[in-house]
Design a protein around this motif. Structure first.
Motif, short mmCIF file in Angstrom:
data_model
loop_
_atom_site.label_atom_id
_atom_site.label_comp_id
_atom_site.label_asym_id
_atom_site.label_seq_id
_atom_site.Cartn_x
_atom_site.Cartn_y
_atom_site.Cartn_z
N ARG A 4 0.80 -1.23 0.00
CA ARG A 4 0.00 0.00 0.00
C ARG A 4 0.83 1.29 0.00
NH1 ARG A 4 -5.15 0.95 -0.62
NH2 ARG A 4 -6.05 2.74 0.43
N PRO A 5 1.93 1.38 0.75
CA PRO A 5 2.71 2.63 0.74
C PRO A 5 3.34 2.94 -0.63
CG PRO A 5 3.37 1.25 2.59
CD PRO A 5 2.43 0.44 1.76
N PHE A 6 3.41 1.97 -1.51
CA PHE A 6 4.02 2.16 -2.82
C PHE A 6 3.01 2.42 -3.93
CE2 PHE A 6 6.86 -0.77 -0.47
CZ PHE A 6 7.93 0.08 -0.34
N ARG A 7 1.73 2.61 -3.57
CA ARG A 7 0.69 2.79 -4.59
C ARG A 7 0.05 4.16 -4.50
NH1 ARG A 7 -2.00 -2.76 -3.29
NH2 ARG A 7 -3.11 -1.39 -1.89
N LEU A 8 -0.30 4.71 -5.65
CA LEU A 8 -1.13 5.91 -5.70
C LEU A 8 -2.57 5.45 -5.54
CD1 LEU A 8 0.40 7.84 -8.73
CD2 LEU A 8 0.52 8.48 -6.33
N THR A 9 -3.33 6.15 -4.70
CA THR A 9 -4.69 5.70 -4.45
C THR A 9 -5.73 6.78 -4.73
OG1 THR A 9 -4.46 6.27 -2.12
CG2 THR A 9 -4.02 3.99 -2.73
N GLY A 11 -7.43 9.98 -6.91
CA GLY A 11 -7.56 10.50 -8.27
C GLY A 11 -6.81 11.80 -8.48
N THR A 12 -6.74 12.62 -7.46
CA THR A 12 -6.01 13.89 -7.60
C THR A 12 -4.52 13.65 -7.79
OG1 THR A 12 -5.84 14.05 -5.19
CG2 THR A 12 -7.68 15.21 -6.24
N ASP A 13 -3.99 12.61 -7.16
CA ASP A 13 -2.58 12.27 -7.35
C ASP A 13 -2.33 11.80 -8.78
OD1 ASP A 13 -2.06 12.88 -4.71
OD2 ASP A 13 -2.27 10.80 -4.03
N TYR A 14 -3.22 10.96 -9.31
CA TYR A 14 -3.10 10.50 -10.68
C TYR A 14 -3.11 11.69 -11.65
CZ TYR A 14 -3.78 5.46 -9.96
OH TYR A 14 -3.62 4.15 -9.62
N ARG A 15 -4.09 12.58 -11.46
CA ARG A 15 -4.22 13.73 -12.36
C ARG A 15 -2.99 14.62 -12.34
NH1 ARG A 15 -9.51 13.42 -11.30
NH2 ARG A 15 -9.41 14.60 -9.37
N GLU A 41 8.75 6.85 0.20
CA GLU A 41 8.99 5.85 -0.84
C GLU A 41 8.33 6.27 -2.15
OE1 GLU A 41 10.91 3.16 -0.60
OE2 GLU A 41 11.39 3.67 1.47
N PRO A 42 8.84 5.81 -3.29
CA PRO A 42 8.16 6.12 -4.56
C PRO A 42 6.80 5.42 -4.61
CG PRO A 42 9.94 4.56 -4.92
CD PRO A 42 10.04 5.01 -3.49
N ARG A 43 5.85 6.06 -5.30
CA ARG A 43 4.50 5.49 -5.42
C ARG A 43 4.19 5.27 -6.90
NH1 ARG A 43 0.63 9.45 -2.24
NH2 ARG A 43 1.53 10.84 -3.78
N PHE A 44 3.44 4.21 -7.19
CA PHE A 44 3.09 3.83 -8.55
C PHE A 44 1.58 3.74 -8.69
CE2 PHE A 44 7.29 2.23 -7.73
CZ PHE A 44 7.98 2.47 -8.90
N GLY A 45 1.09 4.15 -9.86
CA GLY A 45 -0.32 4.02 -10.18
C GLY A 45 -0.47 3.45 -11.58
N PHE A 46 -1.57 2.78 -11.83
CA PHE A 46 -1.77 2.10 -13.11
C PHE A 46 -3.13 2.45 -13.70
CE2 PHE A 46 0.82 -0.32 -10.21
CZ PHE A 46 1.98 -0.46 -10.94
N ILE A 47 -3.15 2.73 -14.99
CA ILE A 47 -4.39 3.01 -15.71
C ILE A 47 -4.49 1.97 -16.82
CG2 ILE A 47 -5.66 4.66 -17.10
CD1 ILE A 47 -3.99 6.87 -15.72
#
Length: 116
Positions: A4-9, A11-15, A41-47
């Protein structure tokens, strides 16, 4: 997998990453990266949109991308947010092909993200 600490969760962060970050396009994925300067830590998000395929295919692509990022996160600087958007060609790509695309883009974007 990515904890969880490594993920973008949110929508504002994604945008913000997609709009203000630097971008690298490939045949199967488009990677956006933004350095925030925070000590975390770096965070990752997936579309992965419906254009990629059915739910089974989309989830397979997402799992493969998460596994690639779990391995690559040690090379990504602290305070960096990364969003990876899967293109329709990722549906037929192997794990190795996705890994090559993502690692190439992450390596190319790190100097540009640090300057931005």
């Amino acid at each position: 997998m990515l904890a969880r600490p490594f993920r973008l969760t949110r929508g504002t962060d994604y945008r913000s990453v997609v709009r203000r970050g630097v971008r690298c396009g490939g045949a199967r994925v488009v990677t956006s990266m933004m350095t925030t300067g925070e000590a975390r830590e770096p965070r990752f998000g997936f579309i992965v949109s419906k254009q990629v395929g059915t739910a089974v295919i989309r989830n397979t692509v997402r799992r493969r991308l998460k596994a690639v990022c779990a391995e690559a996160r040690i090379d990504v600087p602290q305070g960096t947010d990364v969003v990876i958007r899967a293109l329709p060609a990722s549906a037929t790509a192997t794990f190795a092909e996705l890994e090559v695309d993502v690692t190439r883009c992450l390596a190319r974007l790190q100097p540009a993200a640090a300057r931005a």
